[in-house]
Scaffold this motif. Structure first.
Motif, short mmCIF file in Angstrom:
data_model
loop_
_atom_site.label_atom_id
_atom_site.label_comp_id
_atom_site.label_asym_id
_atom_site.label_seq_id
_atom_site.Cartn_x
_atom_site.Cartn_y
_atom_site.Cartn_z
N PRO A 133 0.79 -1.22 0.00
CA PRO A 133 0.00 0.00 0.00
C PRO A 133 0.83 1.29 0.00
CG PRO A 133 0.06 -0.84 2.22
CD PRO A 133 0.83 -1.82 1.35
N GLU A 134 2.13 1.16 0.06
CA GLU A 134 2.99 2.35 -0.03
C GLU A 134 3.00 2.84 -1.48
OE1 GLU A 134 4.24 3.61 2.76
OE2 GLU A 134 3.36 1.91 3.84
N ILE A 135 3.52 4.03 -1.69
CA ILE A 135 3.71 4.55 -3.04
C ILE A 135 5.15 4.26 -3.43
CG2 ILE A 135 3.84 6.61 -4.49
CD1 ILE A 135 1.46 7.70 -2.96
N GLY A 136 5.32 3.46 -4.46
CA GLY A 136 6.64 3.08 -4.92
C GLY A 136 7.34 4.21 -5.66
N LYS A 137 8.53 3.94 -6.08
CA LYS A 137 9.34 4.88 -6.84
C LYS A 137 8.71 5.08 -8.23
CE LYS A 137 14.05 5.34 -8.56
NZ LYS A 137 15.37 4.71 -8.66
N GLU A 138 8.70 6.32 -8.69
CA GLU A 138 8.14 6.62 -10.01
C GLU A 138 8.88 5.83 -11.09
OE1 GLU A 138 7.73 10.42 -13.04
OE2 GLU A 138 8.15 10.79 -10.94
N LEU A 139 8.13 5.20 -11.98
CA LEU A 139 8.73 4.46 -13.09
C LEU A 139 9.23 5.45 -14.14
CD1 LEU A 139 6.24 1.49 -13.35
CD2 LEU A 139 8.62 1.39 -12.65
N GLU A 152 -2.80 12.62 -5.40
CA GLU A 152 -1.99 13.76 -4.98
C GLU A 152 -0.53 13.61 -5.43
OE1 GLU A 152 -0.89 17.41 -3.55
OE2 GLU A 152 -2.90 16.60 -3.93
N PHE A 153 -0.01 12.40 -5.38
CA PHE A 153 1.35 12.14 -5.86
C PHE A 153 1.47 12.58 -7.32
CE2 PHE A 153 4.28 9.41 -8.19
CZ PHE A 153 5.44 9.51 -7.44
N CYS A 154 0.50 12.19 -8.12
CA CYS A 154 0.52 12.55 -9.55
C CYS A 154 0.33 14.05 -9.73
CB CYS A 154 -0.54 11.77 -10.30
SG CYS A 154 -0.19 9.99 -10.37
N ARG A 155 -0.57 14.63 -8.96
CA ARG A 155 -0.83 16.06 -9.05
C ARG A 155 0.45 16.85 -8.76
NH1 ARG A 155 -5.36 16.59 -5.92
NH2 ARG A 155 -6.61 16.35 -7.78
N GLN A 156 1.20 16.42 -7.77
CA GLN A 156 2.45 17.11 -7.42
C GLN A 156 3.47 17.01 -8.54
OE1 GLN A 156 3.88 15.77 -3.60
NE2 GLN A 156 2.08 16.55 -2.53
N LYS A 157 3.35 16.01 -9.37
CA LYS A 157 4.25 15.82 -10.52
C LYS A 157 3.70 16.50 -11.78
CE LYS A 157 6.97 12.79 -8.38
NZ LYS A 157 8.40 12.86 -8.25
N GLY A 158 2.54 17.17 -11.64
CA GLY A 158 1.96 17.89 -12.77
C GLY A 158 0.99 17.09 -13.62
N LEU A 159 0.57 15.93 -13.13
CA LEU A 159 -0.37 15.08 -13.87
C LEU A 159 -1.74 15.15 -13.21
CD1 LEU A 159 -1.00 12.97 -16.06
CD2 LEU A 159 -0.24 11.21 -14.44
N GLU A 160 -2.70 15.71 -13.92
CA GLU A 160 -4.09 15.78 -13.47
C GLU A 160 -4.89 14.82 -14.33
OE1 GLU A 160 -5.47 17.80 -11.10
OE2 GLU A 160 -3.71 19.02 -10.63
N ILE A 173 -6.86 11.05 -19.82
CA ILE A 173 -6.24 10.01 -19.00
C ILE A 173 -7.11 9.75 -17.78
CG2 ILE A 173 -4.16 9.27 -17.78
CD1 ILE A 173 -3.73 9.79 -20.79
N ILE A 174 -7.47 8.49 -17.58
CA ILE A 174 -8.26 8.07 -16.42
C ILE A 174 -7.38 7.21 -15.53
CG2 ILE A 174 -10.20 6.64 -15.67
CD1 ILE A 174 -11.59 7.36 -18.30
N LEU A 175 -7.40 7.48 -14.23
CA LEU A 175 -6.71 6.61 -13.28
C LEU A 175 -7.66 5.49 -12.91
CD1 LEU A 175 -4.23 6.02 -11.57
CD2 LEU A 175 -5.27 7.39 -9.74
N PHE A 176 -7.27 4.26 -13.20
CA PHE A 176 -8.09 3.08 -12.95
C PHE A 176 -7.29 2.16 -12.04
CE2 PHE A 176 -10.05 -1.01 -13.96
CZ PHE A 176 -11.38 -0.68 -13.81
#
Length: 71
Positions: free
Chosen positions: A17-23, A56-64, A40-43
């Protein structure tokens, strides 16, 4: 085009359940697809706070996302 992507193992390394390192290139590529007009849909199977953290992790990286699954 509408594109659905998973979070764990697709955008980040699978450490649920942790957030891994960005691929490498994952978020960069998704942002490029958005810039080209794709939706883009997050599924993901994440829910509640774990889902909020992923968004939020994605939002902080500029991905909405165009949409996020609700279950």
């Amino acid at each position: 085009m509408t594109i659905a992507v998973d979070f764990d193992g697709t955008i980040v390394e699978h450490e649920y359940p942790e957030i891994g390192k960005e691929l490498p290139f994952a978020i960069e590529t998704l942002k490029l697809l958005q810039k080209e007009g794709h939706q883009i849909i997050l599924f993901t199977s994440r829910e509640g706070k774990l889902l909020d953290d992923a968004v939020e992790f994605c939002r902080q990286k500029g991905l909405e996302f165009y949409a996020v699954n609700c279950n």
